[in-house]
Design a protein around this motif. Structure first.
Motif, PDB file in Angstrom:
ATOM      1  N   THR A  18      42.310  -9.554  46.026  1.00 30.78           N
ATOM      2  CA  THR A  18      42.343  -8.476  45.028  1.00 30.78           C
ATOM      3  C   THR A  18      43.073  -7.234  45.529  1.00 30.78           C
ATOM      4  O   THR A  18      43.353  -6.328  44.755  1.00 30.78           O
ATOM      5  CB  THR A  18      40.919  -8.079  44.599  1.00 30.78           C
ATOM      6  N   THR A  19      43.372  -7.177  46.819  1.00 30.48           N
ATOM      7  CA  THR A  19      44.001  -5.973  47.387  1.00 30.48           C
ATOM      8  C   THR A  19      45.462  -6.194  47.769  1.00 30.48           C
ATOM      9  O   THR A  19      46.047  -5.364  48.459  1.00 30.48           O
ATOM     10  CB  THR A  19      43.225  -5.512  48.637  1.00 30.48           C
ATOM     11  N   THR A  20      46.064  -7.289  47.330  1.00 33.71           N
ATOM     12  CA  THR A  20      47.465  -7.532  47.679  1.00 33.71           C
ATOM     13  C   THR A  20      48.378  -6.517  46.999  1.00 33.71           C
ATOM     14  O   THR A  20      48.025  -5.919  45.984  1.00 33.71           O
ATOM     15  CB  THR A  20      47.899  -8.948  47.269  1.00 33.71           C
ATOM     16  N   SER A  21      49.572  -6.349  47.550  1.00 35.08           N
ATOM     17  CA  SER A  21      50.554  -5.419  46.992  1.00 35.08           C
ATOM     18  C   SER A  21      51.940  -6.024  47.113  1.00 35.08           C
ATOM     19  O   SER A  21      52.421  -6.288  48.220  1.00 35.08           O
ATOM     20  CB  SER A  21      50.515  -4.073  47.733  1.00 35.08           C
ATOM     21  N   GLU A  22      52.561  -6.260  45.986  1.00 35.38           N
ATOM     22  CA  GLU A  22      53.908  -6.838  45.999  1.00 35.38           C
ATOM     23  C   GLU A  22      54.887  -5.970  46.774  1.00 35.38           C
ATOM     24  O   GLU A  22      55.630  -6.450  47.630  1.00 35.38           O
ATOM     25  CB  GLU A  22      54.417  -7.045  44.576  1.00 35.38           C
ATOM     26  N   MET A  23      54.905  -4.664  46.475  1.00 33.61           N
ATOM     27  CA  MET A  23      55.871  -3.783  47.125  1.00 33.61           C
ATOM     28  C   MET A  23      55.629  -3.707  48.632  1.00 33.61           C
ATOM     29  O   MET A  23      56.575  -3.669  49.420  1.00 33.61           O
ATOM     30  CB  MET A  23      55.807  -2.382  46.507  1.00 33.61           C
ATOM     31  N   ALA A  24      54.372  -3.727  49.052  1.00 31.11           N
ATOM     32  CA  ALA A  24      54.068  -3.694  50.481  1.00 31.11           C
ATOM     33  C   ALA A  24      54.391  -5.024  51.151  1.00 31.11           C
ATOM     34  O   ALA A  24      54.692  -5.069  52.355  1.00 31.11           O
ATOM     35  CB  ALA A  24      52.594  -3.351  50.698  1.00 31.11           C
ATOM     36  N   SER A  25      54.366  -6.113  50.388  1.00 26.26           N
ATOM     37  CA  SER A  25      54.527  -7.438  50.984  1.00 26.26           C
ATOM     38  C   SER A  25      55.905  -7.648  51.607  1.00 26.26           C
ATOM     39  O   SER A  25      56.037  -8.374  52.593  1.00 26.26           O
ATOM     40  CB  SER A  25      54.266  -8.532  49.938  1.00 26.26           C
ATOM     41  N   TYR A  26      56.931  -7.005  51.075  1.00 23.50           N
ATOM     42  CA  TYR A  26      58.272  -7.171  51.637  1.00 23.50           C
ATOM     43  C   TYR A  26      58.335  -6.617  53.061  1.00 23.50           C
ATOM     44  O   TYR A  26      58.902  -7.242  53.967  1.00 23.50           O
ATOM     45  CB  TYR A  26      59.315  -6.493  50.753  1.00 23.50           C
ATOM     46  N   GLY A  27      57.762  -5.439  53.247  1.00 21.48           N
ATOM     47  CA  GLY A  27      57.720  -4.855  54.584  1.00 21.48           C
ATOM     48  C   GLY A  27      56.845  -5.654  55.528  1.00 21.48           C
ATOM     49  O   GLY A  27      57.159  -5.808  56.710  1.00 21.48           O
ATOM     50  N   MET A  28      55.733  -6.176  55.018  1.00 17.81           N
ATOM     51  CA  MET A  28      54.842  -6.988  55.843  1.00 17.81           C
ATOM     52  C   MET A  28      55.531  -8.271  56.296  1.00 17.81           C
ATOM     53  O   MET A  28      55.389  -8.695  57.442  1.00 17.81           O
ATOM     54  CB  MET A  28      53.568  -7.313  55.053  1.00 17.81           C
ATOM     55  N   LEU A  29      56.298  -8.876  55.396  1.00 14.27           N
ATOM     56  CA  LEU A  29      57.042 -10.074  55.775  1.00 14.27           C
ATOM     57  C   LEU A  29      58.096  -9.733  56.819  1.00 14.27           C
ATOM     58  O   LEU A  29      58.286 -10.456  57.798  1.00 14.27           O
ATOM     59  CB  LEU A  29      57.694 -10.691  54.545  1.00 14.27           C
ATOM     60  N   ASN A  30      58.785  -8.615  56.628  1.00 11.35           N
ATOM     61  CA  ASN A  30      59.827  -8.179  57.560  1.00 11.35           C
ATOM     62  C   ASN A  30      59.254  -7.951  58.957  1.00 11.35           C
ATOM     63  O   ASN A  30      59.897  -8.292  59.966  1.00 11.35           O
ATOM     64  CB  ASN A  30      60.480  -6.905  57.023  1.00 11.35           C
ATOM     65  N   LYS A  31      58.036  -7.425  59.028  1.00 15.80           N
ATOM     66  CA  LYS A  31      57.406  -7.130  60.321  1.00 15.80           C
ATOM     67  C   LYS A  31      56.700  -8.335  60.940  1.00 15.80           C
ATOM     68  O   LYS A  31      56.162  -8.233  62.042  1.00 15.80           O
ATOM     69  CB  LYS A  31      56.396  -5.982  60.146  1.00 15.80           C
ATOM     70  N   GLY A  32      56.684  -9.445  60.240  1.00 16.00           N
ATOM     71  CA  GLY A  32      56.027 -10.624  60.784  1.00 16.00           C
ATOM     72  C   GLY A  32      54.540 -10.667  60.532  1.00 16.00           C
ATOM     73  O   GLY A  32      53.818 -11.431  61.190  1.00 16.00           O
ATOM     74  N   GLU A  33      54.062  -9.889  59.574  1.00 13.35           N
ATOM     75  CA  GLU A  33      52.642  -9.891  59.241  1.00 13.35           C
ATOM     76  C   GLU A  33      52.309 -10.960  58.208  1.00 13.35           C
ATOM     77  O   GLU A  33      51.148 -11.232  57.921  1.00 13.35           O
ATOM     78  CB  GLU A  33      52.224  -8.513  58.728  1.00 13.35           C
TER      79      GLU A  33
END
Length: 451
Positions: free
Chosen positions: A264-279
């Motif tokens: 319930t706390t996911t964020s599409e816009m944040a997910s791009y940066g998280m993927l880029n950082k290896g999270e």
């Protein structure tokens, strides 16, 4: 509230027909030329006009304005004003239902193809435009095309190559079982979230719908020609293939704890940066999302794109298709319609917008981007159109059942995440419900069942 979405759409289109009755798309008796008849840099150089362009790309408004400035080097007197629209689908559908003066160009929302001519200008004969452009059947009706796609997409998974390597994954998974094994390796050997659902924003859930045809069957005719006639299409007819197996991957990933701790706390816009950082290990998105992730941090080269993990008779398939298409308001003035068409032609053939956004080119003379070389061993296919006389069948079933495949409304995929996490329904119980609704809709529209 029964069939809410169908009712809302019916009201919208009903109002539109009332509002538009008696109006003409030729304000002074002149029809604009077809887009293939215009020669950029030679024709209409003295045209002086300003056009309004509605777009959902609120994230790249500066880039769009810079593209318009480049256009002005060729046509200095045609000014393009971009207007970013939030909650795009809902907003523009409301505009179409309530006013003829919404602007001059918009990205065509999800409307039924048989009414596209009520709102937009025909841009040319479909068979002629298909010589120069890809995906011309998208908004084709009666042999005429009313929308030019802004870019094309391949449908697979965006992933972090370093995370996969650190997890010990040496080859990309090609089957659902190999994919689940890969997610388990990521969980065991890295700190990354193996698969990020993007549940909370809802619309990213629709990305799973893009896999149910070509990716899952290898058959370009499946969705528009066969699924509508198929008995219980959500049954497990062949393990590791088909629509059933597509959504089973998501259910299993959530059920086995291979996604984020709190969906319930996911964020599409944040997910791009998280993927880029290896999270994050991987996410379900069209190939357009690669540029978003590449630009979201310092690890641009870690971003990759992989085919959806299904193999049919030894071959992997990737569905390709258009993103939103440019449409011109049939109720704008002649000069605004003409200026809009000139801009769309320039945008498609000269700006390289499609490939700069990580998409497939629309103009056939443009080269395939480097990003897609990872799909070199995969067969890329576009969905075939419906058979003549059956153009509306899929939409009728889609909205009658409220399953809304590849359309606005993704609660069905969210339910898969919810039930897998809470263990309130088995996957087969969910699929059984979908089959029941599909059968009821087929019976209502008296659709012949072939198999």
């Amino acid at each position: 509230m029964k069939k809410i979405l169908t009712f809302v759409l019916a009201v919208i289109f009903g109002l539109t027909l009332i509002l538009f009755t008696g109006c003409s798309n030729k304000d002074d008796g002149r029809a604009i030329p077809y887009i293939n008849e215009i020669k950029i840099g030679e024709d209409y150089l003295d045209l002086n006009e300003e056009v309004s362009f509605l777009t959902f790309r609120t994230d790249i408004m500066d880039k769009l304005n810079n593209i318009a400035k480049e256009f002005n080097k060729v046509y200095p007197n045609i000014k393009v004003k971009y207007n970013g629209v939030n909650d795009y689908e809902t907003s523009v559908l409301t505009m179409l239902s309530s006013t003829k003066k919404w602007g001059d160009i918009m990205m065509i929302p999800h409307i039924e193809k048989n009414v596209v001519g009520d709102y937009f200008v025909p841009l040319g004969q479909t068979d002629v435009l298909s010589n120069d452009y890809n995906f011309m059947n998208t908004w084709s009706n009666g042999g005429l095309t009313y929308g030019i796609p802004s870019t094309g997409n391949a449908y697979g998974l965006i992933y972090n190559k370093k995370v996969f390597s650190d997890a010990g994954i040496t080859t990309l998974p090609k089957t659902p079982s190999e994919f689940i094994n890969a997610l388990n390796l990521i969980k065991a050997n890295t700190k990354a979230i193996p698969l990020y659902t993007n549940y909370a924003d809802e619309w990213p859930m629709s990305c799973w719908d893009a896999y149910i045809g070509i990716c899952a069957t290898g058959d370009a005719t499946y969705v528009n020609q066969k699924m509508v006639h198929q008995s219980n299409p959500f049954s497990n007819y062949k393990d590791g293939e088909g629509t059933y197996s597509v959504y089973k991957i998501l259910y299993d990933a959530v059920n086995f704890g291979l996604t984020e701790e709190d969906y319930t706390t996911t964020s599409e816009m944040a997910s791009y940066g998280m993927l880029n950082k290896g999270e994050i290990g991987c996410m379900a998105f069209g190939s357009w999302a690669c540029i978003q992730a590449m630009d979201a941090g310092e690890n641009r080269d870690d971003i990759g794109y992989m085919p959806f993990p299904m193999t049919i008779n030894g071959t992997q398939y990737t569905a390709i298709g258009p993103d939103y298409s440019y449409g011109i308001n049939k109720y704008s003035s002649y000069s605004k319609r003409l200026a809009s068409e000139i801009y769309i032609k320039w945008l498609t053939e000269y700006s390289q917008y499609a490939t700069s956004e990580g998409g497939l080119p629309i103009y056939k003379n443009e080269s395939l981007p480097e990003l897609y070389k990872s799909l070199s061993d995969v067969v890329m296919l576009e969905d075939a159109p419906a058979k003549s006389g059956e153009e509306d069948l899929f939409d009728q079933l889609n909205f009658e059942t409220e399953l809304c495949f590849n359309a606005n409304g993704n609660s069905k995929v969210q339910e898969i995440v919810e039930c897998a996490f809470d263990k309130t329904k088995t996957f087969d119980e969910i699929m059984s419900k979908w089959n029941m609704e599909w059968t009821k809709a087929q019976n209502k529209y008296k659709i012949e069942i072939y198999g």
